[in-house]
Design a protein around this motif. Structure first.
Motif, mmCIF file in Angstrom:
data_model
loop_
_atom_site.group_PDB
_atom_site.id
_atom_site.type_symbol
_atom_site.label_atom_id
_atom_site.label_comp_id
_atom_site.label_asym_id
_atom_site.label_seq_id
_atom_site.Cartn_x
_atom_site.Cartn_y
_atom_site.Cartn_z
ATOM 1 N N ASP A 70 26.465 -40.123 -43.070
ATOM 2 C CA ASP A 70 26.962 -41.459 -43.369
ATOM 3 C C ASP A 70 25.875 -42.388 -43.884
ATOM 4 O OD1 ASP A 70 25.531 -41.739 -41.067
ATOM 5 O OD2 ASP A 70 27.174 -42.502 -39.833
ATOM 6 N N GLU A 71 24.634 -41.915 -43.913
ATOM 7 C CA GLU A 71 23.525 -42.676 -44.470
ATOM 8 C C GLU A 71 22.430 -41.700 -44.868
ATOM 9 O OE1 GLU A 71 21.292 -45.015 -41.644
ATOM 10 O OE2 GLU A 71 22.131 -43.865 -39.977
ATOM 11 N N ASN A 72 21.464 -42.193 -45.646
ATOM 12 C CA ASN A 72 20.338 -41.356 -46.035
ATOM 13 C C ASN A 72 19.384 -41.237 -44.861
ATOM 14 O OD1 ASN A 72 18.259 -39.979 -47.214
ATOM 15 N ND2 ASN A 72 17.879 -41.457 -48.846
ATOM 16 N N LYS A 73 19.390 -40.099 -44.208
ATOM 17 C CA LYS A 73 18.576 -39.879 -43.025
ATOM 18 C C LYS A 73 17.227 -39.242 -43.334
ATOM 19 C CE LYS A 73 22.670 -39.307 -40.060
ATOM 20 N NZ LYS A 73 22.414 -40.422 -39.132
ATOM 21 N N GLY A 74 16.965 -38.972 -44.613
ATOM 22 C CA GLY A 74 15.692 -38.394 -45.008
ATOM 23 C C GLY A 74 15.744 -36.880 -45.141
ATOM 24 N N VAL A 75 14.803 -36.366 -45.907
ATOM 25 C CA VAL A 75 14.754 -34.925 -46.167
ATOM 26 C C VAL A 75 14.464 -34.142 -44.892
ATOM 27 C CG1 VAL A 75 13.542 -33.103 -47.416
ATOM 28 C CG2 VAL A 75 14.072 -35.256 -48.569
ATOM 29 N N ALA A 76 13.506 -34.621 -44.098
ATOM 30 C CA ALA A 76 13.128 -33.885 -42.889
ATOM 31 C C ALA A 76 14.301 -33.788 -41.916
ATOM 32 C CB ALA A 76 11.926 -34.563 -42.224
ATOM 33 N N TYR A 77 15.012 -34.893 -41.717
ATOM 34 C CA TYR A 77 16.174 -34.894 -40.827
ATOM 35 C C TYR A 77 17.254 -33.954 -41.363
ATOM 36 C CZ TYR A 77 19.886 -36.753 -37.805
ATOM 37 O OH TYR A 77 20.902 -36.887 -36.878
ATOM 38 N N GLY A 78 17.512 -34.028 -42.675
ATOM 39 C CA GLY A 78 18.504 -33.147 -43.274
ATOM 40 C C GLY A 78 18.127 -31.683 -43.158
#
Length: 310
Positions: A70-78
């Motif tokens: 639902d939001e841009n959580k970042g590459v590392a989180y993804g």
């Protein structure tokens, strides 16, 4: 009982519509089919599910899972989301890969996986070339500890025999990296504090400290359309996160004299850029350095919920 899959492919999307056809086409053409693709979408208020479904009809894959954040959580989180799914599915390996890449070798996945199994390598990367020029983007990498910085071997150079020797390195980006899933249980997942940039540096550094290295296979080749999602190295986005995370990486991982030297060199580079930059970029740089200096450092790496039996 269903047999375990061999590889969980993890890619993080951010407004990636333009590059996905080439990405899907490359995967669909692979002779190796024992994988599942996890697409983690960080594009806010964008549902790419229908487009991905259409691409899968045009370029069929063995299987995929689409996760819309639902939001841009970042590459590392993804990446961590996808890694957890790979572990939960019982995959023996996870392949972290950008989606702004293409590859022409139809046995690429087969060859990189078979090498990992045969020789027990925990981290493997191919040679990566720029998509348009076919010059070297990465032919191995090095961590320059005294600068708190990394470099790509052969960056921007014409491809040639000098880059055709396999070997071990203490750094490589996760643009296309095959990882033994057992490693996550040993060193933890990606540090999502980074959001983007230096998250791969931090992860590989933890592996190297544990005695592992990145193995480079030059006869496997990937083509990279660099910075399609972040705007390139001159963008405010890059300026903020690169400088913020370089400082955070040094504070988190280095100690004693090494930390002092790396902070000193980083400070000199920042002062030079403050003089060169215009007013807006100076503001971005100063804010990035302040944030990087005060970011809270976790007491221990985030361990996966699921554990690999491999």
């Amino acid at each position: 009982m269903m047999p375990k899959l061999k590889i969980g492919l993890v890619t993080v999307l951010y407004q990636s519509e333009a590059v996905l056809p080439g990405f899907f086409s490359s995967l669909s053409a692979q002779s190796f089919k024992d994988y599942h693709l996890y697409l983690i979408d960080n594009s806010p208020k964008t549902d790419a599910a229908n487009g991905i479904r259409a691409l899968n009809e045009q370029y069929p894959l063995p299987g995929y899972t689409y996760i819309a954040n639902d939001e841009n959580k970042g590459v590392a989180y993804g990446n961590n989301q996808g890694i957890e799914l790979s572990l939960a599915a019982g995959c023996t390996h996870t392949l972290l890969l950008n989606n702004d890449i293409e590859f022409e070798q139809v046995h690429l996945l087969r060859d990189i996986y078979e090498h990992a199994v045969k020789y027990g390598e925990r981290l493997i990367v191919p040679k990566i070339l720029f998509y348009n020029t076919r010059k070297i983007w990465m032919a191995g990498g090095r961590l320059l500890k005294w600068r708190g910085y990394t470099s790509h071997v052969g960056g921007l150079q014409p491809d040639g025999p000098v880059y055709n020797s396999p070997g071990y390195f203490d750094y490589a980006p996760t643009c296309f990296m095959l990882i033994d899933n057992g490693l996550f249980g040993e060193i933890g997942l990606m540090d999502s504090t980074y959001f983007v940039y230096f998250d791969d540096t931090d992860f590989v550094y933890r592996a190297v400290k544990r005695g592992y290295a990145v193995y480079y296979i030059p006869n496997l080749v990937v083509l990279h359309k660099e910075s399609t999602a972040t705007g390139g190295i001159r963008s405010p986005f890059f300026l903020h996160y690169f400088n913020r995370n370089r400082l955070y990486f040094i504070r988190k991982n280095f100690h004693g004299f090494q930390r002092l030297i790396a902070l000193f060199v980083t400070g000199l580079a920042a002062l030079r850029n403050i003089v060169r930059y215009d007013r807006e970029n100076r503001r971005i740089l100063v804010d990035a350095l302040k944030e990087g200096f005060f970011l809270k450092i976790p007491s221990k790496p985030l361990k996966p919920v699921h554990r690999s039996d491999g």
